[in-house]
Design a protein around this motif. Structure first.
Motif, PDB file in Angstrom:
ATOM      1  N   ASP A 237       0.827  -1.207   0.000  1.00  0.00           N
ATOM      2  CA  ASP A 237       0.000   0.000   0.000  1.00  0.00           C
ATOM      3  C   ASP A 237       0.862   1.258   0.000  1.00  0.00           C
ATOM      4  OD1 ASP A 237      -2.633  -1.131  -0.033  1.00  0.00           O
ATOM      5  OD2 ASP A 237      -2.284  -1.813   2.006  1.00  0.00           O
ATOM      6  N   SER A 238       2.005   1.209   0.662  1.00  0.00           N
ATOM      7  CA  SER A 238       2.933   2.335   0.601  1.00  0.00           C
ATOM      8  C   SER A 238       3.378   2.588  -0.835  1.00  0.00           C
ATOM      9  CB  SER A 238       4.166   2.071   1.487  1.00  0.00           C
ATOM     10  OG  SER A 238       3.805   1.973   2.841  1.00  0.00           O
ATOM     11  N   TRP A 239       3.644   1.518  -1.557  1.00  0.00           N
ATOM     12  CA  TRP A 239       4.055   1.647  -2.952  1.00  0.00           C
ATOM     13  C   TRP A 239       2.932   2.221  -3.814  1.00  0.00           C
ATOM     14  CZ3 TRP A 239       2.353  -0.593  -7.541  1.00  0.00           C
ATOM     15  CH2 TRP A 239       3.186  -0.411  -8.646  1.00  0.00           C
ATOM     16  N   LEU A 240       1.696   1.792  -3.555  1.00  0.00           N
ATOM     17  CA  LEU A 240       0.566   2.331  -4.318  1.00  0.00           C
ATOM     18  C   LEU A 240       0.412   3.839  -4.106  1.00  0.00           C
ATOM     19  CD1 LEU A 240      -2.173  -0.431  -3.839  1.00  0.00           C
ATOM     20  CD2 LEU A 240      -1.083   0.233  -5.993  1.00  0.00           C
ATOM     21  N   ILE A 241       0.592   4.293  -2.862  1.00  0.00           N
ATOM     22  CA  ILE A 241       0.500   5.735  -2.605  1.00  0.00           C
ATOM     23  C   ILE A 241       1.663   6.470  -3.262  1.00  0.00           C
ATOM     24  CG2 ILE A 241       0.401   7.532  -0.847  1.00  0.00           C
ATOM     25  CD1 ILE A 241      -2.108   5.860  -0.878  1.00  0.00           C
ATOM     26  N   LEU A 242       2.869   5.905  -3.196  1.00  0.00           N
ATOM     27  CA  LEU A 242       4.008   6.514  -3.884  1.00  0.00           C
ATOM     28  C   LEU A 242       3.739   6.656  -5.377  1.00  0.00           C
ATOM     29  CD1 LEU A 242       7.052   4.721  -2.205  1.00  0.00           C
ATOM     30  CD2 LEU A 242       6.726   7.210  -2.336  1.00  0.00           C
ATOM     31  N   ARG A 243       3.177   5.613  -5.965  1.00  0.00           N
ATOM     32  CA  ARG A 243       2.861   5.660  -7.396  1.00  0.00           C
ATOM     33  C   ARG A 243       1.818   6.734  -7.682  1.00  0.00           C
ATOM     34  NH1 ARG A 243      -0.404   0.957 -10.433  1.00  0.00           N
ATOM     35  NH2 ARG A 243      -1.920   1.772  -8.950  1.00  0.00           N
ATOM     36  N   GLY A 244       0.777   6.785  -6.841  1.00  0.00           N
ATOM     37  CA  GLY A 244      -0.271   7.775  -7.051  1.00  0.00           C
ATOM     38  C   GLY A 244       0.240   9.197  -6.929  1.00  0.00           C
ATOM     39  N   MET A 245       1.144   9.421  -5.976  1.00  0.00           N
ATOM     40  CA  MET A 245       1.637  10.780  -5.725  1.00  0.00           C
ATOM     41  C   MET A 245       2.473  11.336  -6.874  1.00  0.00           C
ATOM     42  SD  MET A 245       2.506  10.519  -1.672  1.00  0.00           S
ATOM     43  CE  MET A 245       3.841  11.685  -1.846  1.00  0.00           C
ATOM     44  N   LYS A 246       2.973  10.470  -7.737  1.00  0.00           N
ATOM     45  CA  LYS A 246       3.770  10.967  -8.857  1.00  0.00           C
ATOM     46  C   LYS A 246       2.962  11.906  -9.755  1.00  0.00           C
ATOM     47  CE  LYS A 246       7.078   7.137  -9.105  1.00  0.00           C
ATOM     48  NZ  LYS A 246       7.689   6.094  -9.964  1.00  0.00           N
ATOM     49  N   THR A 247       1.658  11.725  -9.794  1.00  0.00           N
ATOM     50  CA  THR A 247       0.808  12.568 -10.640  1.00  0.00           C
ATOM     51  C   THR A 247      -0.074  13.496  -9.814  1.00  0.00           C
ATOM     52  OG1 THR A 247      -0.880  10.820 -10.714  1.00  0.00           O
ATOM     53  CG2 THR A 247       0.755  10.868 -12.500  1.00  0.00           C
ATOM     54  N   LEU A 248       0.266  13.703  -8.537  1.00  0.00           N
ATOM     55  CA  LEU A 248      -0.579  14.527  -7.665  1.00  0.00           C
ATOM     56  C   LEU A 248      -0.841  15.903  -8.271  1.00  0.00           C
ATOM     57  CD1 LEU A 248      -1.999  15.058  -4.922  1.00  0.00           C
ATOM     58  CD2 LEU A 248       0.220  15.810  -4.036  1.00  0.00           C
ATOM     59  N   GLY A 249       0.208  16.579  -8.710  1.00  0.00           N
ATOM     60  CA  GLY A 249       0.059  17.939  -9.205  1.00  0.00           C
ATOM     61  C   GLY A 249      -0.833  18.038 -10.420  1.00  0.00           C
ATOM     62  N   ILE A 250      -0.601  17.211 -11.415  1.00  0.00           N
ATOM     63  CA  ILE A 250      -1.398  17.328 -12.634  1.00  0.00           C
ATOM     64  C   ILE A 250      -2.837  16.879 -12.387  1.00  0.00           C
ATOM     65  CG2 ILE A 250       0.561  17.192 -14.207  1.00  0.00           C
ATOM     66  CD1 ILE A 250      -0.045  14.277 -14.675  1.00  0.00           C
ATOM     67  N   ARG A 251      -3.038  15.938 -11.469  1.00  0.00           N
ATOM     68  CA  ARG A 251      -4.415  15.547 -11.115  1.00  0.00           C
ATOM     69  C   ARG A 251      -5.140  16.682 -10.401  1.00  0.00           C
ATOM     70  NH1 ARG A 251      -4.564  12.347  -7.333  1.00  0.00           N
ATOM     71  NH2 ARG A 251      -2.418  11.653  -6.932  1.00  0.00           N
ATOM     72  N   MET A 252      -4.465  17.307  -9.431  1.00  0.00           N
ATOM     73  CA  MET A 252      -5.095  18.394  -8.687  1.00  0.00           C
ATOM     74  C   MET A 252      -5.448  19.558  -9.606  1.00  0.00           C
ATOM     75  SD  MET A 252      -5.311  17.289  -5.567  1.00  0.00           S
ATOM     76  CE  MET A 252      -5.808  18.779  -4.703  1.00  0.00           C
ATOM     77  N   GLU A 253      -4.554  19.898 -10.523  1.00  0.00           N
ATOM     78  CA  GLU A 253      -4.811  21.015 -11.432  1.00  0.00           C
ATOM     79  C   GLU A 253      -5.983  20.712 -12.360  1.00  0.00           C
ATOM     80  OE1 GLU A 253      -3.569  23.925 -11.345  1.00  0.00           O
ATOM     81  OE2 GLU A 253      -1.608  23.810 -10.355  1.00  0.00           O
ATOM     82  N   LYS A 254      -6.018  19.515 -12.938  1.00  0.00           N
ATOM     83  CA  LYS A 254      -7.100  19.158 -13.861  1.00  0.00           C
ATOM     84  C   LYS A 254      -8.434  19.067 -13.131  1.00  0.00           C
ATOM     85  CE  LYS A 254      -9.201  17.718 -17.558  1.00  0.00           C
ATOM     86  NZ  LYS A 254      -9.598  18.673 -18.624  1.00  0.00           N
ATOM     87  N   SER A 255      -8.440  18.445 -11.973  1.00  0.00           N
ATOM     88  CA  SER A 255      -9.685  18.321 -11.211  1.00  0.00           C
ATOM     89  C   SER A 255     -10.209  19.696 -10.814  1.00  0.00           C
ATOM     90  CB  SER A 255      -9.462  17.464  -9.963  1.00  0.00           C
ATOM     91  OG  SER A 255      -9.133  16.143 -10.304  1.00  0.00           O
ATOM     92  N   GLN A 256      -9.313  20.589 -10.404  1.00  0.00           N
ATOM     93  CA  GLN A 256      -9.741  21.935 -10.027  1.00  0.00           C
ATOM     94  C   GLN A 256     -10.287  22.692 -11.234  1.00  0.00           C
ATOM     95  OE1 GLN A 256      -7.817  25.245  -7.313  1.00  0.00           O
ATOM     96  NE2 GLN A 256      -6.753  25.191  -9.267  1.00  0.00           N
TER      97      GLN A 256
END
Length: 383
Positions: A237-256
């Motif tokens: 699960d730590s690895w899954l969160i690490l993988r998800g966080m790689k796109t945190l910025g572009i996801r947050m910008e698009k969702s906003q």
């Protein structure tokens, strides 16, 4: 010079230039419970995965970097993070808490923490008199901003000044904006909480929780407690969160970007009575959130004219899913009365503004034209 947030989602400076882990770009999953030692009194730095695991440690350092903390603690869920945090307090301690918290937090405080003889005073921390509620046994102020689900915005720096004046801890649940848009520690908070299941993971495929602090004293207490109580996040699960966080910025910008379009669209619908989104200039917290955050997020709450319309909407969506979560790449719609806040007493829920006509949207990264087409279809079905 501090590196940008998108870069820090991908890289820890302390690991750069090294060829550990055979040069793997994806941080390895150390799926082990225990570690062999080279000899008596000697250690590789890891002894048992309940205490620490390389994958979890890498994740914790990344989250701490994003929030500007000295340490982070990765837990099995967001509620596990809150549970662990409450262990730093003692029976008889009093806390001032935001009234419009996530329903699971209220459920925990009222049914577990109170059993352990903690006291709580619930306030609307965006407008009520916090200082007037402080007592001799008050130890902390616990807020969300924006709140879940009514999107109230509290001034973190102003509340921090109150907390410091009275020697209290300020705890901020930063789940809705994530460290990409808001950093409460830099505004004077002592502790930040996250449901990592949400924006940090971002894909609705795992559960996680985080505590981040910039206090050495709190860090030492929590490091002892996490190994003692045993709710640390698993390696996978730590690895899954690490993988998800790689796109945190572009996801947050698009969702906003999508959320701003949808919030303005909702304002034009005749069955919508009110839209709660801090990115709208008429929102009472608009100027505060502009000052203390880098964005408004992608959570929208709105009231329709009747309960029947609310039910019709959630029963008619197709691409948008009727589900109880938020922060993923998919757009979700939630009915707080029977889902996130079902265990909150009716009178408290109504007082906070959550009625049978209230709906909450977590906006994803789909094409905005498709989201608006779906909403238009759902909102304009024949009676």
């Amino acid at each position: 010079m501090e590196r940008g947030l998108n870069t820090r989602c991908l890289h820890l400076e302390e690991t750069e230039g090294k060829t550990e882990h055979y040069g793997a770009l994806s941080y390895p999953i150390y799926q082990t419970a225990t570690y062999a030692h080279p000899g008596a009194g000697k250690s590789t730095g890891y002894d048992y995965s309940r205490l620490q695991n390389p994958t979890r440690e890498h994740l914790e350092k990344t989250v701490a970097s994003l929030e500007g903390g000295i340490d982070a603690f990765a837990l099995s869920t967001g509620m596990a993070a809150i549970t662990l945090l409450m262990e730093i307090f003692e029976p008889g301690d009093h806390m001032i808490a935001e009234a419009d918290l996530y329903g699971g937090s209220i459920r925990f405080f009222d049914n577990v923490s109170k059993k352990n003889h903690y006291e709580f005073t619930y306030l609307n921390c965006s407008k009520d008199d916090i200082e007037g509620a402080i007592k001799g046994n008050t130890k902390a102020i616990y807020i969300e901003t924006p709140t879940n689900p009514m999107m109230n915005v509290s001034d973190i720096a102003a509340i921090s000044r109150i907390a410091k004046k009275h020697n209290l801890l300020l705890i901020v649940d930063n789940t809705f904006l994530s460290p990409y848009f808001q950093n409460p520690l830099k505004l004077g908070a002592d502790i930040v909480i996250h449901s990592g299941t949400k924006f940090l993971g971002g894909h609705n495929d795992t559960l996680a929780g985080f505590i981040v602090t910039n206090s050495d004293e709190i860090k030492e207490k929590l490091r002892f407690l996490i190994k003692t109580t045993g709710a640390g996040l698993s390696p996978f699960d730590s690895w899954l969160i690490l993988r998800g966080m790689k796109t945190l910025g572009i996801r947050m910008e698009k969702s906003q970007e999508n959320a701003i379009r949808i919030a303005n669209w909702l304002k034009e619908q005749h069955i919508v009575k009110k839209v709660y989104y801090p990115g709208l200039p008429e929102h009472p917290g608009y100027e505060i959130i502009k000052r203390q955050a880098r964005g408004f997020g992608s959570m929208i709450t709105f009231d329709v004219d009747t309960k029947e319309h609310a039910w019709k909407i959630i029963e008619s969506v197709r691409m948008i899913k009727f589900a109880e979560s938020l922060g993923g790449v998919e757009t979700l719609i939630t009915y707080p009365t029977t889902q996130t806040h079902a265990d909150v007493p009716d009178e408290v829920r109504i007082q906070n503004g959550i009625t049978p006509c209230t709906l909450r949207l977590s906006i994803g990264i789909e094409d905005i034209e498709d989201l608006l087409a779906e909403l238009s279809y759902v909102f304009h079905l024949p009676e």
